[in-house]
Design an enzyme around this catalytic site. Sequence first.
Site, PDB file in Angstrom:
ATOM      1  N   LYS A  35       0.839  -1.207   0.000  1.00  0.00           N
ATOM      2  CA  LYS A  35       0.000   0.000   0.000  1.00  0.00           C
ATOM      3  C   LYS A  35       0.875   1.259   0.000  1.00  0.00           C
ATOM      4  O   LYS A  35       2.070   1.203   0.278  1.00  0.00           O
ATOM      5  CB  LYS A  35      -0.912   0.001   1.229  1.00  0.00           C
ATOM      6  CG  LYS A  35      -0.167   0.097   2.556  1.00  0.00           C
ATOM      7  CD  LYS A  35      -1.129   0.180   3.719  1.00  0.00           C
ATOM      8  CE  LYS A  35      -0.357   0.344   5.031  1.00  0.00           C
ATOM      9  NZ  LYS A  35      -1.244   0.654   6.161  1.00  0.00           N
ATOM     10  N   ARG A 131     -10.316   1.557  15.282  1.00  0.00           N
ATOM     11  CA  ARG A 131     -10.222   2.179  13.968  1.00  0.00           C
ATOM     12  C   ARG A 131     -11.316   1.535  13.113  1.00  0.00           C
ATOM     13  O   ARG A 131     -12.480   1.848  13.289  1.00  0.00           O
ATOM     14  CB  ARG A 131      -8.814   1.985  13.392  1.00  0.00           C
ATOM     15  CG  ARG A 131      -8.470   2.880  12.221  1.00  0.00           C
ATOM     16  CD  ARG A 131      -6.996   2.776  11.830  1.00  0.00           C
ATOM     17  NE  ARG A 131      -6.590   1.438  11.414  1.00  0.00           N
ATOM     18  CZ  ARG A 131      -5.374   1.135  10.969  1.00  0.00           C
ATOM     19  NH1 ARG A 131      -4.428   2.069  10.907  1.00  0.00           N
ATOM     20  NH2 ARG A 131      -5.082  -0.089  10.602  1.00  0.00           N
ATOM     21  N   TYR A 268      17.742  29.837   3.770  1.00  0.00           N
ATOM     22  CA  TYR A 268      16.637  30.625   4.303  1.00  0.00           C
ATOM     23  C   TYR A 268      16.766  30.825   5.805  1.00  0.00           C
ATOM     24  O   TYR A 268      17.110  29.896   6.540  1.00  0.00           O
ATOM     25  CB  TYR A 268      15.305  29.924   4.018  1.00  0.00           C
ATOM     26  CG  TYR A 268      14.852  29.996   2.582  1.00  0.00           C
ATOM     27  CD1 TYR A 268      14.605  31.219   1.965  1.00  0.00           C
ATOM     28  CD2 TYR A 268      14.658  28.833   1.838  1.00  0.00           C
ATOM     29  CE1 TYR A 268      14.177  31.283   0.646  1.00  0.00           C
ATOM     30  CE2 TYR A 268      14.227  28.883   0.519  1.00  0.00           C
ATOM     31  CZ  TYR A 268      13.992  30.119  -0.072  1.00  0.00           C
ATOM     32  OH  TYR A 268      13.566  30.180  -1.378  1.00  0.00           O
ATOM     33  N   MET A 316      12.600  23.781  -0.660  1.00  0.00           N
ATOM     34  CA  MET A 316      11.583  22.976  -1.312  1.00  0.00           C
ATOM     35  C   MET A 316      12.197  21.980  -2.287  1.00  0.00           C
ATOM     36  O   MET A 316      11.765  20.825  -2.375  1.00  0.00           O
ATOM     37  CB  MET A 316      10.580  23.867  -2.048  1.00  0.00           C
ATOM     38  CG  MET A 316       9.379  23.124  -2.603  1.00  0.00           C
ATOM     39  SD  MET A 316       8.197  24.212  -3.432  1.00  0.00           S
ATOM     40  CE  MET A 316       7.555  25.148  -2.037  1.00  0.00           C
TER      41      MET A 316
END
Length: 376
Positions: A35, A131, A268, A316
């Site tokens: 998954k 759950r 940054y 990023m």
Amino acid sequence: MLSSRIYLSRSAFSHNIALFRKLIGPKTKFTAIIKSNAYGHGLLATASIALDAGADYLGVNSLEEALSIRRVFTKATILIMGSIPDLKERKESLADENFWVMVSRIEEMEILAKLSPTPKIHLKVDTGMSRLGIPVSDADALAKEIFEKKLPLSGIATHFASTEDFTEHSYSMLQLGKFQDAIDTFAKHGFIDLICHCASSASAMLFSEARMDLVRVGISLYGLWPSLETKLSLSLMKKDVGMLKPALSWKTQIQHIQNLNQGTFIGYGSTYKTTHDTKLAVVPVGYYEGLDRKLSNNGYMLVRGERAKILGRICMNMTMLDITHIPDAKLGDDVVILGKSGNETISADDHAAWTGTINYEVVTRILGSFPRIIED
């Protein structure tokens, strides 16, 4: 040139599956849980490797994942473990006898039972995870209703909440006892040939009684330990399951080099200031690509077999490295984010320790669009 290459070791996958095969014995089936893009390893690439290595079934979270696999692997048995939103509107996509669908409500069973071919229905029982699943207290009434309505039921399952988190496993044993009670309750109502399953990687390693008809192995399929507590538990129980082999390496390249004077700020927020003349490398990987921003001024990558510290904040799409001590480093050199270079290794567990998370998250967050390259 893409900013990253993800390499998958076929031999590592085969080794890890073989370890579990030896552990669980010939009667218990092996489900490779792939998954969430195979925990970052690549859904289709991992499906191919796992099936070739002898996995009996594939396990996914969503219908979308199951359909992606089905388009390529037409006969694979696929266990869909997550809830399926808008089931009534999408039910026709589940008309596949080799889909095993886990459900938590009788209404879901009634919808699936009308399909032709009918998928195999597995009922989830909540034994303490809080759950998905029916409460154990409802098992008797639900078993009676399923029998009276003649609904098809092929399996029954649960999931352990905390096996990976402790070396004391009374809660897991409580859950296992509740699950066995549910199995017995369904047997009393005539459901005597159900496929019973509850064990993921940690519980499959630790509890022989939890292996039942199949195990659902996720994190350890990829050569990663569920937790340090799992290792400690095995040691305390004097059990040796063997050594897992990580199956993934993550590499990029140096895209820019510059020399900085002492006292120069980097990145940054100017969070790092050089304390000596510094040779700096820039690599084209940042938090968009899946690198945790908490590695800023904290983690390392490998360049020419040496650790290169991350300087400044991770951007990023870029990260800066100190390569002052690696004089031969040059543009285009490979940089290992996860994996081995020379005698040095940086693992998903290292990243997890540096950022306060778990190895599952480290690998799962790697950008899915990077190609996964299968190696022997």
